[in-house]
Scaffold this motif. Structure first.
Motif, PDB file in Angstrom:
ATOM      1  N   PRO A 199     -27.917  65.906  -2.152  1.00  0.00           N
ATOM      2  CA  PRO A 199     -27.553  66.032  -1.260  1.00  0.00           C
ATOM      3  C   PRO A 199     -26.804  67.172  -0.872  1.00  0.00           C
ATOM      4  CG  PRO A 199     -27.429  63.551  -2.603  1.00  0.00           C
ATOM      5  CD  PRO A 199     -27.624  65.040  -3.298  1.00  0.00           C
ATOM      6  N   GLY A 200     -27.158  67.446   0.164  1.00  0.00           N
ATOM      7  CA  GLY A 200     -26.199  68.389   1.180  1.00  0.00           C
ATOM      8  C   GLY A 200     -26.613  69.460   0.725  1.00  0.00           C
ATOM      9  N   HIS A 201     -28.166  70.271   0.357  1.00  0.00           N
ATOM     10  CA  HIS A 201     -29.314  70.769  -0.059  1.00  0.00           C
ATOM     11  C   HIS A 201     -29.162  71.366   2.437  1.00  0.00           C
ATOM     12  CE1 HIS A 201     -32.364  73.802   1.231  1.00  0.00           C
ATOM     13  NE2 HIS A 201     -31.959  74.309  -0.281  1.00  0.00           N
ATOM     14  N   ALA A 202     -28.465  72.965   2.580  1.00  0.00           N
ATOM     15  CA  ALA A 202     -28.740  73.336   3.879  1.00  0.00           C
ATOM     16  C   ALA A 202     -29.775  72.713   5.169  1.00  0.00           C
ATOM     17  CB  ALA A 202     -28.318  75.137   3.298  1.00  0.00           C
ATOM     18  N   ALA A 203     -30.701  73.093   4.345  1.00  0.00           N
ATOM     19  CA  ALA A 203     -32.415  72.981   4.838  1.00  0.00           C
ATOM     20  C   ALA A 203     -32.559  71.541   4.807  1.00  0.00           C
ATOM     21  CB  ALA A 203     -33.627  73.848   4.559  1.00  0.00           C
ATOM     22  N   GLY A 204     -32.052  70.480   4.166  1.00  0.00           N
ATOM     23  CA  GLY A 204     -32.449  69.452   4.159  1.00  0.00           C
ATOM     24  C   GLY A 204     -33.442  68.840   3.227  1.00  0.00           C
ATOM     25  N   LEU A 205     -33.491  70.011   1.996  1.00  0.00           N
ATOM     26  CA  LEU A 205     -34.866  69.564   1.045  1.00  0.00           C
ATOM     27  C   LEU A 205     -34.436  68.772   0.136  1.00  0.00           C
ATOM     28  CD1 LEU A 205     -36.319  73.563   0.790  1.00  0.00           C
ATOM     29  CD2 LEU A 205     -36.992  71.637   2.077  1.00  0.00           C
ATOM     30  N   GLU A 206     -36.086  67.879  -0.187  1.00  0.00           N
ATOM     31  CA  GLU A 206     -35.685  66.529  -1.278  1.00  0.00           C
ATOM     32  C   GLU A 206     -36.107  67.334  -2.037  1.00  0.00           C
ATOM     33  OE1 GLU A 206     -34.787  62.957   1.214  1.00  0.00           O
ATOM     34  OE2 GLU A 206     -36.705  63.135   0.760  1.00  0.00           O
ATOM     35  N   VAL A 207     -36.962  67.709  -2.096  1.00  0.00           N
ATOM     36  CA  VAL A 207     -38.322  68.045  -3.213  1.00  0.00           C
ATOM     37  C   VAL A 207     -39.259  69.404  -3.063  1.00  0.00           C
ATOM     38  CG1 VAL A 207     -40.226  67.333  -3.985  1.00  0.00           C
ATOM     39  CG2 VAL A 207     -39.409  65.633  -4.110  1.00  0.00           C
ATOM     40  N   TYR A 208     -39.554  70.443  -3.738  1.00  0.00           N
ATOM     41  CA  TYR A 208     -40.621  71.332  -3.457  1.00  0.00           C
ATOM     42  C   TYR A 208     -40.932  72.010  -4.942  1.00  0.00           C
ATOM     43  CZ  TYR A 208     -41.247  75.905  -1.321  1.00  0.00           C
ATOM     44  OH  TYR A 208     -41.986  77.026  -0.517  1.00  0.00           O
ATOM     45  N   ILE A 209     -42.440  71.509  -4.294  1.00  0.00           N
ATOM     46  CA  ILE A 209     -43.499  71.720  -5.825  1.00  0.00           C
ATOM     47  C   ILE A 209     -43.566  73.204  -5.384  1.00  0.00           C
ATOM     48  CG2 ILE A 209     -45.404  71.181  -7.136  1.00  0.00           C
ATOM     49  CD1 ILE A 209     -44.460  68.374  -6.247  1.00  0.00           C
ATOM     50  N   ASP A 210     -43.262  74.204  -6.637  1.00  0.00           N
ATOM     51  CA  ASP A 210     -44.701  75.383  -6.733  1.00  0.00           C
ATOM     52  C   ASP A 210     -46.186  75.275  -7.328  1.00  0.00           C
ATOM     53  OD1 ASP A 210     -42.605  77.206  -5.497  1.00  0.00           O
ATOM     54  OD2 ASP A 210     -41.375  76.107  -7.071  1.00  0.00           O
ATOM     55  N   LEU A 211     -46.889  75.110  -6.891  1.00  0.00           N
ATOM     56  CA  LEU A 211     -48.192  75.594  -7.654  1.00  0.00           C
ATOM     57  C   LEU A 211     -48.474  76.700  -8.022  1.00  0.00           C
ATOM     58  CD1 LEU A 211     -48.739  72.867  -5.088  1.00  0.00           C
ATOM     59  CD2 LEU A 211     -51.507  72.555  -6.166  1.00  0.00           C
ATOM     60  N   GLY A 212     -49.301  76.390  -9.396  1.00  0.00           N
ATOM     61  CA  GLY A 212     -49.294  77.591 -10.236  1.00  0.00           C
ATOM     62  C   GLY A 212     -50.110  77.519 -10.894  1.00  0.00           C
ATOM     63  N   HIS A 213     -50.316  78.898 -11.799  1.00  0.00           N
ATOM     64  CA  HIS A 213     -51.802  78.893 -12.860  1.00  0.00           C
ATOM     65  C   HIS A 213     -50.710  78.590 -14.002  1.00  0.00           C
ATOM     66  CE1 HIS A 213     -55.098  79.065 -14.544  1.00  0.00           C
ATOM     67  NE2 HIS A 213     -54.870  80.917 -15.185  1.00  0.00           N
ATOM     68  N   SER A 214     -51.084  78.132 -15.316  1.00  0.00           N
ATOM     69  CA  SER A 214     -50.809  78.681 -16.247  1.00  0.00           C
ATOM     70  C   SER A 214     -48.827  78.501 -16.392  1.00  0.00           C
ATOM     71  CB  SER A 214     -50.892  80.371 -17.036  1.00  0.00           C
ATOM     72  OG  SER A 214     -51.926  80.279 -17.926  1.00  0.00           O
ATOM     73  N   VAL A 215     -48.780  77.720 -16.258  1.00  0.00           N
ATOM     74  CA  VAL A 215     -47.024  77.283 -15.351  1.00  0.00           C
ATOM     75  C   VAL A 215     -46.591  76.580 -16.900  1.00  0.00           C
ATOM     76  CG1 VAL A 215     -45.053  76.056 -14.509  1.00  0.00           C
ATOM     77  CG2 VAL A 215     -47.086  76.916 -13.046  1.00  0.00           C
ATOM     78  N   GLY A 216     -45.597  77.090 -17.780  1.00  0.00           N
ATOM     79  CA  GLY A 216     -44.531  76.661 -19.192  1.00  0.00           C
ATOM     80  C   GLY A 216     -44.708  77.330 -20.026  1.00  0.00           C
ATOM     81  N   TRP A 217     -44.320  77.038 -21.328  1.00  0.00           N
ATOM     82  CA  TRP A 217     -43.528  77.779 -22.022  1.00  0.00           C
ATOM     83  C   TRP A 217     -44.316  78.373 -22.232  1.00  0.00           C
ATOM     84  CZ3 TRP A 217     -38.743  76.279 -22.644  1.00  0.00           C
ATOM     85  CH2 TRP A 217     -37.912  75.617 -22.516  1.00  0.00           C
ATOM     86  N   SER A 218     -42.889  80.232 -22.303  1.00  0.00           N
ATOM     87  CA  SER A 218     -43.533  81.477 -22.967  1.00  0.00           C
ATOM     88  C   SER A 218     -43.021  80.872 -24.379  1.00  0.00           C
ATOM     89  CB  SER A 218     -42.833  82.444 -22.717  1.00  0.00           C
ATOM     90  OG  SER A 218     -43.156  83.563 -22.763  1.00  0.00           O
ATOM     91  N   PRO A 219     -45.613  81.843 -24.789  1.00  0.00           N
ATOM     92  CA  PRO A 219     -45.811  81.745 -26.503  1.00  0.00           C
ATOM     93  C   PRO A 219     -44.780  83.336 -26.268  1.00  0.00           C
ATOM     94  CG  PRO A 219     -47.522  82.638 -24.551  1.00  0.00           C
ATOM     95  CD  PRO A 219     -46.931  82.372 -24.161  1.00  0.00           C
ATOM     96  N   ASP A 220     -44.187  83.833 -25.788  1.00  0.00           N
ATOM     97  CA  ASP A 220     -43.692  85.354 -25.913  1.00  0.00           C
ATOM     98  C   ASP A 220     -42.420  85.454 -26.558  1.00  0.00           C
ATOM     99  OD1 ASP A 220     -46.616  86.766 -26.165  1.00  0.00           O
ATOM    100  OD2 ASP A 220     -46.630  86.989 -24.448  1.00  0.00           O
ATOM    101  N   ALA A 221     -41.581  84.502 -25.459  1.00  0.00           N
ATOM    102  CA  ALA A 221     -39.879  84.457 -25.223  1.00  0.00           C
ATOM    103  C   ALA A 221     -39.970  83.215 -25.065  1.00  0.00           C
ATOM    104  CB  ALA A 221     -39.735  85.268 -23.988  1.00  0.00           C
ATOM    105  N   PRO A 222     -39.146  83.041 -26.184  1.00  0.00           N
ATOM    106  CA  PRO A 222     -39.060  81.468 -26.584  1.00  0.00           C
ATOM    107  C   PRO A 222     -37.335  80.821 -25.769  1.00  0.00           C
ATOM    108  CG  PRO A 222     -38.041  83.042 -28.737  1.00  0.00           C
ATOM    109  CD  PRO A 222     -38.758  84.037 -27.386  1.00  0.00           C
ATOM    110  N   ALA A 223     -38.070  79.606 -25.117  1.00  0.00           N
ATOM    111  CA  ALA A 223     -37.185  79.085 -24.281  1.00  0.00           C
ATOM    112  C   ALA A 223     -37.502  79.787 -23.216  1.00  0.00           C
ATOM    113  CB  ALA A 223     -35.969  79.145 -25.064  1.00  0.00           C
ATOM    114  N   THR A 224     -38.244  79.884 -22.505  1.00  0.00           N
ATOM    115  CA  THR A 224     -38.313  80.684 -21.357  1.00  0.00           C
ATOM    116  C   THR A 224     -39.593  79.977 -20.640  1.00  0.00           C
ATOM    117  OG1 THR A 224     -37.305  82.834 -22.671  1.00  0.00           O
ATOM    118  CG2 THR A 224     -39.130  82.733 -19.805  1.00  0.00           C
ATOM    119  N   VAL A 225     -39.597  79.302 -20.079  1.00  0.00           N
ATOM    120  CA  VAL A 225     -40.645  78.897 -18.901  1.00  0.00           C
ATOM    121  C   VAL A 225     -40.811  79.934 -18.224  1.00  0.00           C
ATOM    122  CG1 VAL A 225     -41.468  77.620 -16.983  1.00  0.00           C
ATOM    123  CG2 VAL A 225     -39.849  76.550 -18.651  1.00  0.00           C
TER     124      VAL A 225
END
Length: 209
Positions: A105-131
């Motif tokens: 609560p308190g976001h300047a634009a009043g946002l509650e949820v914002y979903i970015d649609l994507g492709h291949s979203v997940g853990w990087s196979p090349d950089a550990p602990a990086t999404v």
């Protein structure tokens, strides 16, 4: 950064879990504790730079992996940078189609949820602990004034023509966005109040970790 004509689209599938480069088969999440840094790095379809976010690890549940961004931490892309004014938590589900940001609560634009649609979203196979993920234009947004809607449909159409998105990818994105819109509008978990609140509370407790 503008796309180049010779840019090669990313087609890498997401890793379901981060793997330690020196220990085959080891899930890096086993070494993470709440508060550990986990950067999030987006690109666009041609491979050009997009948003990067400073986040921290929170944990996992039946919905996927949860990250947090504390007030004052940075997000940036070429030509733009800002510091988070309120706490947020980010859900990265295992499917690779999207990542959802939930705002305290308190976001300047009043946002509650914002979903970015994507492709291949997940853990990087090349950089550990990086999404990592490829931003695919469409977003599903909820705020208490305008309700829930799918944003940037015109951007999807423009970029599909500019960068040659495969038609089946566009059809899939539109179907996922429609399903998510309904779930977000109906406050189905994890898009209810209780689920992100639990992770926001944990983020607050790990703010000085």
């Amino acid at each position: 950064m503008l796309p180049t004509d010779d840019a090669t689209p990313h087609t890498r599938e997401p890793s379901p879990a981060p793997r330690h480069p020196d220990r085959a088969g080891t899930d890096v999440r086993a070494d993470l504790v709440p508060g550990d840094p986990v950067p999030v790095r987006w690109t666009k379809w041609p491979g050009t730079e997009h948003w990067e976010h400073e986040c921290v690890w929170l944990g996992s549940d039946e919905h996927g992996d949860w990250l947090g961004q504390r007030p004052g931490t940075r997000s940036w892309r070429p030509g733009r940078s800002f510091e988070a004014e309120t706490a947020t938590v980010v859900l990265v589900p295992p499917g690779g189609d999207w990542a959802a940001t939930f705002y305290a609560p308190g976001h300047a634009a009043g946002l509650e949820v914002y979903i970015d649609l994507g492709h291949s979203v997940g853990w990087s196979p090349d950089a550990p602990a990086t999404v990592v993920g490829i931003d695919m234009d469409l977003d599903v947004v909820r705020d208490p004034v305008r309700g829930t809607w799918v944003d940037d449909e015109d951007e999807l159409e423009e970029h599909a023509a500019l960068w040659g998105y495969p038609p089946e990818v566009v059809t899939h994105l539109e179907a996922v966005a429609s399903t998510l819109r309904d779930e977000v509008e109906e406050h189905c978990a994890p898009f209810d109040d209780a689920t992100p609140t639990r992770w926001l509370t944990l983020l607050g407790r790990t703010a000085t970790a």
